[in-house]
Design a protein around this motif. Structure first.
Motif, PDB file in Angstrom:
ATOM      1  N   GLY A 144       0.597  -1.365   0.057  1.00  0.00           N
ATOM      2  CA  GLY A 144       0.019   0.121  -0.065  1.00  0.00           C
ATOM      3  C   GLY A 144       0.804   1.335   0.014  1.00  0.00           C
ATOM      4  O   GLY A 144       2.146   1.371  -0.111  1.00  0.00           O
ATOM      5  N   SER A 145       0.050   2.536   0.185  1.00  0.00           N
ATOM      6  CA  SER A 145       0.702   3.629   0.091  1.00  0.00           C
ATOM      7  C   SER A 145       1.187   4.401   1.593  1.00  0.00           C
ATOM      8  O   SER A 145       0.927   3.217   2.383  1.00  0.00           O
ATOM      9  CB  SER A 145      -0.242   4.748  -0.311  1.00  0.00           C
ATOM     10  OG  SER A 145      -1.372   4.747   0.498  1.00  0.00           O
ATOM     11  N   GLY A 146       1.839   5.194   1.631  1.00  0.00           N
ATOM     12  CA  GLY A 146       2.011   5.750   2.899  1.00  0.00           C
ATOM     13  C   GLY A 146       3.625   5.789   3.233  1.00  0.00           C
ATOM     14  O   GLY A 146       4.184   6.152   4.286  1.00  0.00           O
ATOM     15  N   PHE A 147       4.465   5.246   2.080  1.00  0.00           N
ATOM     16  CA  PHE A 147       5.856   5.503   2.268  1.00  0.00           C
ATOM     17  C   PHE A 147       6.389   6.960   2.344  1.00  0.00           C
ATOM     18  O   PHE A 147       7.544   7.068   2.647  1.00  0.00           O
ATOM     19  CB  PHE A 147       6.753   4.436   1.344  1.00  0.00           C
ATOM     20  CG  PHE A 147       6.607   3.107   1.412  1.00  0.00           C
ATOM     21  CD1 PHE A 147       7.448   2.497   2.297  1.00  0.00           C
ATOM     22  CD2 PHE A 147       5.462   2.452   0.739  1.00  0.00           C
ATOM     23  CE1 PHE A 147       7.155   1.187   2.477  1.00  0.00           C
ATOM     24  CE2 PHE A 147       5.466   1.173   0.721  1.00  0.00           C
ATOM     25  CZ  PHE A 147       6.349   0.422   1.585  1.00  0.00           C
ATOM     26  N   ASN A 148       5.720   7.940   2.019  1.00  0.00           N
ATOM     27  CA  ASN A 148       6.173   9.165   1.966  1.00  0.00           C
ATOM     28  C   ASN A 148       6.113   9.701   3.229  1.00  0.00           C
ATOM     29  O   ASN A 148       6.592  10.937   3.271  1.00  0.00           O
ATOM     30  CB  ASN A 148       4.948   9.995   1.094  1.00  0.00           C
ATOM     31  CG  ASN A 148       3.712  10.164   1.567  1.00  0.00           C
ATOM     32  OD1 ASN A 148       3.059   9.104   2.466  1.00  0.00           O
ATOM     33  ND2 ASN A 148       2.960  11.047   1.326  1.00  0.00           N
ATOM     34  N   ILE A 149       5.628   9.103   4.065  1.00  0.00           N
ATOM     35  CA  ILE A 149       5.799   9.755   5.655  1.00  0.00           C
ATOM     36  C   ILE A 149       7.295   9.915   5.977  1.00  0.00           C
ATOM     37  O   ILE A 149       7.415  10.828   6.946  1.00  0.00           O
ATOM     38  CB  ILE A 149       5.067   8.830   6.662  1.00  0.00           C
ATOM     39  CG1 ILE A 149       4.799   9.312   7.699  1.00  0.00           C
ATOM     40  CG2 ILE A 149       5.940   7.264   6.373  1.00  0.00           C
ATOM     41  CD1 ILE A 149       3.916  10.543   8.046  1.00  0.00           C
ATOM     42  N   VAL A 150       8.049   8.887   5.427  1.00  0.00           N
ATOM     43  CA  VAL A 150       9.550   9.108   5.816  1.00  0.00           C
ATOM     44  C   VAL A 150      10.047  10.601   5.318  1.00  0.00           C
ATOM     45  O   VAL A 150      10.787  11.238   5.888  1.00  0.00           O
ATOM     46  CB  VAL A 150      10.340   7.915   5.124  1.00  0.00           C
ATOM     47  CG1 VAL A 150      11.865   8.215   5.469  1.00  0.00           C
ATOM     48  CG2 VAL A 150       9.757   6.669   5.547  1.00  0.00           C
ATOM     49  N   ILE A 151       9.703  10.840   4.124  1.00  0.00           N
ATOM     50  CA  ILE A 151      10.036  12.133   3.404  1.00  0.00           C
ATOM     51  C   ILE A 151       9.577  13.402   4.200  1.00  0.00           C
ATOM     52  O   ILE A 151      10.262  14.277   4.429  1.00  0.00           O
ATOM     53  CB  ILE A 151       9.744  12.233   1.998  1.00  0.00           C
ATOM     54  CG1 ILE A 151      10.256  10.935   1.172  1.00  0.00           C
ATOM     55  CG2 ILE A 151      10.029  13.412   1.294  1.00  0.00           C
ATOM     56  CD1 ILE A 151       9.797  10.970  -0.407  1.00  0.00           C
ATOM     57  N   LEU A 152       8.375  13.241   4.637  1.00  0.00           N
ATOM     58  CA  LEU A 152       7.760  14.276   5.172  1.00  0.00           C
ATOM     59  C   LEU A 152       8.505  14.527   6.820  1.00  0.00           C
ATOM     60  O   LEU A 152       8.571  15.639   7.167  1.00  0.00           O
ATOM     61  CB  LEU A 152       6.356  13.834   5.545  1.00  0.00           C
ATOM     62  CG  LEU A 152       5.435  13.928   4.309  1.00  0.00           C
ATOM     63  CD1 LEU A 152       3.862  13.322   4.749  1.00  0.00           C
ATOM     64  CD2 LEU A 152       5.389  15.183   3.576  1.00  0.00           C
ATOM     65  N   GLN A 153       8.748  13.456   7.171  1.00  0.00           N
ATOM     66  CA  GLN A 153       9.408  13.509   8.413  1.00  0.00           C
ATOM     67  C   GLN A 153      10.806  14.232   8.473  1.00  0.00           C
ATOM     68  O   GLN A 153      11.052  14.895   9.219  1.00  0.00           O
ATOM     69  CB  GLN A 153       9.554  12.206   9.340  1.00  0.00           C
ATOM     70  CG  GLN A 153      10.051  12.326  10.658  1.00  0.00           C
ATOM     71  CD  GLN A 153       9.299  13.122  11.828  1.00  0.00           C
ATOM     72  OE1 GLN A 153       8.207  12.557  12.212  1.00  0.00           O
ATOM     73  NE2 GLN A 153       9.679  14.249  12.118  1.00  0.00           N
ATOM     74  N   LEU A 154      11.411  13.640   7.401  1.00  0.00           N
ATOM     75  CA  LEU A 154      12.893  14.336   7.013  1.00  0.00           C
ATOM     76  C   LEU A 154      12.650  16.057   6.875  1.00  0.00           C
ATOM     77  O   LEU A 154      13.529  16.756   7.436  1.00  0.00           O
ATOM     78  CB  LEU A 154      13.427  13.639   5.981  1.00  0.00           C
ATOM     79  CG  LEU A 154      13.984  12.296   6.045  1.00  0.00           C
ATOM     80  CD1 LEU A 154      14.458  11.762   5.000  1.00  0.00           C
ATOM     81  CD2 LEU A 154      15.198  12.270   7.129  1.00  0.00           C
ATOM     82  N   LEU A 155      11.579  16.378   6.212  1.00  0.00           N
ATOM     83  CA  LEU A 155      11.241  17.743   5.894  1.00  0.00           C
ATOM     84  C   LEU A 155      10.945  18.512   7.105  1.00  0.00           C
ATOM     85  O   LEU A 155      11.276  19.772   7.335  1.00  0.00           O
ATOM     86  CB  LEU A 155      10.144  17.819   4.804  1.00  0.00           C
ATOM     87  CG  LEU A 155      10.480  17.331   3.569  1.00  0.00           C
ATOM     88  CD1 LEU A 155       9.201  17.573   2.602  1.00  0.00           C
ATOM     89  CD2 LEU A 155      11.394  18.552   2.980  1.00  0.00           C
ATOM     90  N   VAL A 156      10.329  17.722   8.147  1.00  0.00           N
ATOM     91  CA  VAL A 156       9.914  18.500   9.279  1.00  0.00           C
ATOM     92  C   VAL A 156      10.866  18.632   9.984  1.00  0.00           C
ATOM     93  O   VAL A 156      11.365  19.643  10.780  1.00  0.00           O
ATOM     94  CB  VAL A 156       8.899  17.496  10.425  1.00  0.00           C
ATOM     95  CG1 VAL A 156       8.643  17.967  11.634  1.00  0.00           C
ATOM     96  CG2 VAL A 156       7.535  17.399   9.826  1.00  0.00           C
TER      97      VAL A 156
ATOM     98  N   VAL B 158       3.418  18.855   6.666  1.00  0.00           N
ATOM     99  CA  VAL B 158       4.711  19.386   7.049  1.00  0.00           C
ATOM    100  C   VAL B 158       4.323  20.648   8.029  1.00  0.00           C
ATOM    101  O   VAL B 158       4.728  21.215   8.843  1.00  0.00           O
ATOM    102  CB  VAL B 158       5.476  19.597   6.146  1.00  0.00           C
ATOM    103  CG1 VAL B 158       6.920  20.111   6.803  1.00  0.00           C
ATOM    104  CG2 VAL B 158       6.287  18.302   5.786  1.00  0.00           C
ATOM    105  N   GLY B 159       3.407  21.427   7.214  1.00  0.00           N
ATOM    106  CA  GLY B 159       3.193  22.747   7.743  1.00  0.00           C
ATOM    107  C   GLY B 159       2.350  22.499   9.115  1.00  0.00           C
ATOM    108  O   GLY B 159       2.850  23.354   9.942  1.00  0.00           O
TER     109      GLY B 159
END
Length: 484
Positions: free
Chosen positions: A134-146, A190-191
């Motif tokens: 499934g989806s949801g792997f983008n959470i890693v990128i979002l956390q890095l951006l945070v 992220v915002g």
């Protein structure tokens, strides 16, 4: 703020009516649709706000043991084992690096799924498939951006206000990091996860428990670091590396489970609602019927003192089901408590019938005594009911009342099939209860003359013989002899 039910103090509220300003629990709202979050107020019939199971959830500080057991359920244990052991046996090249990266992403995705899953009220971990499909792997990128944005904010504070402002900014970032992780897990933004006002509001709404959780998290991180350091220093590298990775993953799952549970516990304060999903709900919406709604309305109105309304509801229900034993009992108890002899007289056949079914001679005597005030010398119009009531009165020692109930039975019901049982009961009452053997014999003789076709007729000689000997009238003994 947690609320108790207005009508059942001690039971957590699940619904709130803003118009009536009343909180209701599940017992008050058996017909509510918790899945759709819909319910109408019993008082004003307007839509209510759903509070969810967060009002009854155990505080997180009382579930520390459950948090530490969480990673050792089968699903998270499989995820951690795969993500820890597979990279060890992977080849030491680009393919192995890619495998390690994908498994790290899967583990990271699973930990954030733990927050969402727990915040929705699931006390059991998500399945293994959540980590790898499934989806949801983008959470890693979002956390890095945070992390990047938070670092940038600290740097901006240093350039604008110098070291003091930088330290203040850094202290806020460190303090708000758990809140930021919770917001990111729930909103995937992220915002929202770096907005200082957003984080401050979340912390303030949770209040002191947030800082208590923060203390637990610091201790958890220290314990994780100490455990990993011990593994690296005390075991060979082929064992210490996977063991250290296993411990790190385990402590991360514990941490994220605690964050998710805190969201679940304080969802009302945060403006959400959730139910415990992994425990059986004893009040399934599909198993409910109108009867449970009526029970709840009766309970609510009784506690509000609306006795006339309760009486009207019960009478209306008995129009639809004349012999409903639950409603008859409720009406009986209400009428006797209110000493409403007029209504009791109207419903006395059904109430007396219910009492005979319970063999409640004392209750029958009490009802007859109350009815006597409304109609002195009351005689029941139903011959079968008269005999059944008299039988209960006889068994409870109410001999005079039993005789009064059957007085002149042959005149009132001359053609009734209950005549023989009625006068046999009179004879037993006179003989066994009042030692009036001659009068008992007279009633037995009456049965012998008038009820020749009744099955009891052939037993009368046995009763007469017992009366002549002043023995207890109890009928012939059973015989198991067979004829030749």
């Amino acid at each position: 703020m947690k609320h108790d039910c207005h009508y059942h103090p001690g039971d957590p509220a699940k619904w709130h009516c803003s118009d009536c300003q009343i909180h209701y629990c599940n017992r008050c709202m058996p017909d509510a649709d918790t899945r759709q979050r819909k319910a109408l107020c019993p008082g004003c019939n307007k839509t209510m706000r759903y509070l969810g199971a967060a009002t009854e959830v155990v505080p997180f500080w009382n579930r520390i043991g459950s948090f530490f057991r969480y990673p050792f359920h089968s699903d998270p244990l499989i995820v951690v084992t795969i993500c820890t052991l597979v990279p060890i046996v992977a080849p030491a090249n680009l393919v192995g690096l890619l495998i390690w990266l994908l498994l790290a992403l899967a583990l990271f995705k699973y930990t954030y799924a733990v927050i969402n899953h727990t915040a929705e009220g699931h006390l059991k971990p998500p399945s293994v498939s959540v980590a790898f499909t499934g989806s949801g792997f983008n959470i890693v990128i979002l956390q890095l951006l945070v992390f990047v944005v938070m670092g940038g904010l600290v740097g901006l504070a240093a350039s604008v206000g110098g070291p003091l402002l930088m330290l203040l900014a850094l202290a806020f970032v460190v303090l708000a990091l758990p809140a930021s992780i919770m917001v990111l897990a729930m909103e995937r933004s992220v915002g929202a996860a770096v907005n200082p006002m957003n984080l401050a509001v979340l912390i303030s709404r949770i209040g002191t428990p947030y800082f208590l959780l923060y203390g637990y998290l610091i201790l958890l991180l220290l314990a994780s670091g100490i455990a990993q350091d011990f593994a690296i220093n005390q075991f060979p590298i082929w064992l210490s590396q996977p063991l250290s990775g296993f411990l790190n993953s385990t402590f991360t799952l514990i941490l994220f489970n605690m964050l998710g549970y805190l969201l679940f516990q304080y969802r009302e304060e945060l403006g959400f609602a959730a139910d415990i999903q992994d425990e059986p709900d004893g009040m399934d919406i599909h198993q409910r019927d109108r009867s449970t709604r009526l029970d709840a309305d009766i309970d609510i109105n009784l506690k509000d003192g609306n006795y006339d309304r309760v009486q009207a509801m019960l009478k209306e229900s008995l129009k639809q089901n004349r012999l409903d034993p639950v409603r008859i009992e409720q009406l009986y108890r209400l009428l006797t408590a209110r000493n409403d002899t007029m209504e009791l007289y109207q419903y006395h056949p059904r109430i007396l019938g219910w009492l005979t079914g319970r063999n409640d001679g004392d209750g029958i005597a009490s009802v007859l005594e109350m009815l006597e005030k409304t109609e002195p010398g009351l005689k029941l119009d139903d011959p079968e009911l008269s005999v059944r009531c008299a039988q209960c009165l006889y068994q409870s020692g109410q001999f005079k009342l039993a005789l009064r109930l059957l007085q002149d039975f042959h005149k009132r019901f001359p053609d009734s099939n209950e005549l023989a049982p009625a006068y046999l009961l009179v004879a037993q009452t006179l003989a066994n209860g009042m030692n009036q053997w001659e009068k008992a014999s007279a009633f037995l003789t009456f049965i012998q003359k008038r009820c020749a076709n009744h099955p009891l007729h052939e037993q009368v000689p046995v009763f007469l013989a017992q009366a002549e000997k002043r023995e207890r009238l109890k009928g012939p003994k059973a015989s198991f002899a067979t004829s030749d």
